[in-house]
Design a protein around this motif. Structure first.
Motif, PDB file in Angstrom:
ATOM      1  N   ARG A 102     -13.548  48.129 -10.362  1.00  0.00           N
ATOM      2  CA  ARG A 102     -14.137  48.307 -11.694  1.00  0.00           C
ATOM      3  C   ARG A 102     -13.055  48.245 -12.759  1.00  0.00           C
ATOM      4  O   ARG A 102     -12.078  48.992 -12.711  1.00  0.00           O
ATOM      5  CB  ARG A 102     -14.868  49.648 -11.773  1.00  0.00           C
ATOM      6  CG  ARG A 102     -15.719  49.754 -13.033  1.00  0.00           C
ATOM      7  CD  ARG A 102     -16.586  50.979 -13.001  1.00  0.00           C
ATOM      8  NE  ARG A 102     -15.783  52.170 -13.164  1.00  0.00           N
ATOM      9  CZ  ARG A 102     -16.289  53.403 -13.139  1.00  0.00           C
ATOM     10  NH1 ARG A 102     -17.578  53.605 -12.951  1.00  0.00           N
ATOM     11  NH2 ARG A 102     -15.485  54.437 -13.300  1.00  0.00           N
ATOM     12  N   ARG A 103     -13.226  47.334 -13.710  1.00  0.00           N
ATOM     13  CA  ARG A 103     -12.218  47.116 -14.754  1.00  0.00           C
ATOM     14  C   ARG A 103     -12.193  48.274 -15.740  1.00  0.00           C
ATOM     15  O   ARG A 103     -13.230  48.796 -16.124  1.00  0.00           O
ATOM     16  CB  ARG A 103     -12.500  45.828 -15.513  1.00  0.00           C
ATOM     17  CG  ARG A 103     -12.271  44.575 -14.693  1.00  0.00           C
ATOM     18  CD  ARG A 103     -12.282  43.344 -15.580  1.00  0.00           C
ATOM     19  NE  ARG A 103     -11.152  43.338 -16.478  1.00  0.00           N
ATOM     20  CZ  ARG A 103     -10.059  42.590 -16.309  1.00  0.00           C
ATOM     21  NH1 ARG A 103      -9.961  41.778 -15.284  1.00  0.00           N
ATOM     22  NH2 ARG A 103      -9.079  42.643 -17.170  1.00  0.00           N
ATOM     23  N   ALA A 115     -14.620  46.411 -19.630  1.00  0.00           N
ATOM     24  CA  ALA A 115     -14.469  47.721 -18.979  1.00  0.00           C
ATOM     25  C   ALA A 115     -15.812  48.197 -18.443  1.00  0.00           C
ATOM     26  O   ALA A 115     -16.845  48.037 -19.091  1.00  0.00           O
ATOM     27  CB  ALA A 115     -13.893  48.733 -19.964  1.00  0.00           C
ATOM     28  N   GLY A 116     -15.782  48.740 -17.231  1.00  0.00           N
ATOM     29  CA  GLY A 116     -16.996  49.238 -16.591  1.00  0.00           C
ATOM     30  C   GLY A 116     -17.684  48.213 -15.708  1.00  0.00           C
ATOM     31  O   GLY A 116     -18.544  48.577 -14.912  1.00  0.00           O
ATOM     32  N   ARG A 117     -17.321  46.956 -15.850  1.00  0.00           N
ATOM     33  CA  ARG A 117     -17.892  45.894 -15.001  1.00  0.00           C
ATOM     34  C   ARG A 117     -17.015  45.746 -13.757  1.00  0.00           C
ATOM     35  O   ARG A 117     -15.819  45.995 -13.798  1.00  0.00           O
ATOM     36  CB  ARG A 117     -17.940  44.560 -15.753  1.00  0.00           C
ATOM     37  CG  ARG A 117     -18.662  44.633 -17.089  1.00  0.00           C
ATOM     38  CD  ARG A 117     -20.151  44.847 -16.949  1.00  0.00           C
ATOM     39  NE  ARG A 117     -20.831  43.789 -16.231  1.00  0.00           N
ATOM     40  CZ  ARG A 117     -21.199  42.608 -16.764  1.00  0.00           C
ATOM     41  NH1 ARG A 117     -20.941  42.323 -18.023  1.00  0.00           N
ATOM     42  NH2 ARG A 117     -21.842  41.718 -16.034  1.00  0.00           N
ATOM     43  N   VAL A 158     -23.325  47.239  -7.471  1.00  0.00           N
ATOM     44  CA  VAL A 158     -22.405  47.350  -8.619  1.00  0.00           C
ATOM     45  C   VAL A 158     -22.669  46.207  -9.589  1.00  0.00           C
ATOM     46  O   VAL A 158     -23.207  45.161  -9.217  1.00  0.00           O
ATOM     47  CB  VAL A 158     -20.911  47.375  -8.192  1.00  0.00           C
ATOM     48  CG1 VAL A 158     -20.645  48.544  -7.252  1.00  0.00           C
ATOM     49  CG2 VAL A 158     -20.476  46.057  -7.589  1.00  0.00           C
ATOM     50  N   ASP A 159     -22.300  46.429 -10.847  1.00  0.00           N
ATOM     51  CA  ASP A 159     -22.572  45.481 -11.929  1.00  0.00           C
ATOM     52  C   ASP A 159     -21.412  44.480 -12.033  1.00  0.00           C
ATOM     53  O   ASP A 159     -20.481  44.666 -12.808  1.00  0.00           O
ATOM     54  CB  ASP A 159     -22.739  46.270 -13.231  1.00  0.00           C
ATOM     55  CG  ASP A 159     -23.161  45.394 -14.394  1.00  0.00           C
ATOM     56  OD1 ASP A 159     -23.688  44.283 -14.149  1.00  0.00           O
ATOM     57  OD2 ASP A 159     -22.967  45.824 -15.538  1.00  0.00           O
ATOM     58  N   VAL A 210     -18.980  36.022  -5.239  1.00  0.00           N
ATOM     59  CA  VAL A 210     -19.341  37.216  -4.466  1.00  0.00           C
ATOM     60  C   VAL A 210     -20.440  36.855  -3.464  1.00  0.00           C
ATOM     61  O   VAL A 210     -20.379  37.249  -2.297  1.00  0.00           O
ATOM     62  CB  VAL A 210     -19.802  38.363  -5.402  1.00  0.00           C
ATOM     63  CG1 VAL A 210     -20.456  39.489  -4.615  1.00  0.00           C
ATOM     64  CG2 VAL A 210     -18.605  38.891  -6.196  1.00  0.00           C
ATOM     65  N   ALA A 211     -21.431  36.074  -3.899  1.00  0.00           N
ATOM     66  CA  ALA A 211     -22.516  35.676  -2.990  1.00  0.00           C
ATOM     67  C   ALA A 211     -21.972  34.885  -1.804  1.00  0.00           C
ATOM     68  O   ALA A 211     -22.354  35.118  -0.649  1.00  0.00           O
ATOM     69  CB  ALA A 211     -23.556  34.858  -3.750  1.00  0.00           C
ATOM     70  N   GLU A 212     -21.067  33.965  -2.062  1.00  0.00           N
ATOM     71  CA  GLU A 212     -20.477  33.168  -0.974  1.00  0.00           C
ATOM     72  C   GLU A 212     -19.600  34.048  -0.075  1.00  0.00           C
ATOM     73  O   GLU A 212     -19.614  33.892   1.158  1.00  0.00           O
ATOM     74  CB  GLU A 212     -19.665  32.007  -1.567  1.00  0.00           C
ATOM     75  CG  GLU A 212     -18.909  31.181  -0.545  1.00  0.00           C
ATOM     76  CD  GLU A 212     -19.778  30.544   0.540  1.00  0.00           C
ATOM     77  OE1 GLU A 212     -20.986  30.314   0.288  1.00  0.00           O
ATOM     78  OE2 GLU A 212     -19.249  30.292   1.642  1.00  0.00           O
ATOM     79  N   ALA A 213     -18.870  34.964  -0.671  1.00  0.00           N
ATOM     80  CA  ALA A 213     -18.023  35.867   0.127  1.00  0.00           C
ATOM     81  C   ALA A 213     -18.884  36.700   1.073  1.00  0.00           C
ATOM     82  O   ALA A 213     -18.539  36.886   2.239  1.00  0.00           O
ATOM     83  CB  ALA A 213     -17.202  36.780  -0.799  1.00  0.00           C
TER      84      ALA A 213
END
Ligand code: DCM
Length: 132
Positions: free
Chosen positions: A22-23, A30-32, A112-113, A122-125
């Motif tokens: 989370r950044r 921030a928060g993403r 998570v957002d 992320v989907a491919e990972a």
């Protein structure tokens, strides 16, 4: 001539889970949640930059495994590339740029957002994680 700078991020796998960070900065991000990484320095390859960034930001040693096909636009002049990586040593800690880390199972990856630009990778990972 315009030069496009590459940001490389890591889909870090360990024991069947994907690492999410989370950044804490800048304010608009921030928060993403993201796949951690950073900008290539002159002369570096993407895997070299990834290993350096994950060491600096998380205090871990990693081994890049393979690139996830594709390239995603960021702010003007920057593109995101993503590599899968194995955790070799260390327990990730949010040393720079992040305020929370989570190891997500494939079932929980949507909890998570994620930053929009990270979502395709992320989907491919997760597909690779599920495939073992
Ligand atoms: N970035 C991103 N997704 C990632 C990693 C980085 O969108 N997985 C973006 C955020 C910043 C830029 O890349 O605009 C540089 O990242 P950093 O500030 O971490 O060096």
């Amino acid at each position: 001539m315009t030069t496009v700078r590459v940001v490389v991020a890591g889909a870090v796998f360990h024991q069947g889970r994907l690492l999410a960070a989370r950044r804490s900065a800048p304010p608009e991000l921030a928060g993403r949640w993201e796949l951690p990484g950073g900008k290539l320095e002159p002369g570096e390859t993407a895997p070299e930059a990834l290993v350096r960034e994950l060491r600096e930001e998380l205090g871990v040693e990693t081994e890049p495994v393979g690139r996830i096909a594709g390239e995603w636009p960021l702010k003007p002049g920057y593109v995101l590339q993503v590599w899968t990586a194995r955790l070799l040593a260390g327990e990730p800690r949010p040393l720079e740029d992040h305020d929370e880390l989570r190891w997500l199972t494939p079932e929980r990856v949507d909890e998570v957002d994620w930053l929009e630009q990270d979502r395709p990778a992320v989907a491919e990972a997760v597909a690779r994680l599920r495939a073992g």
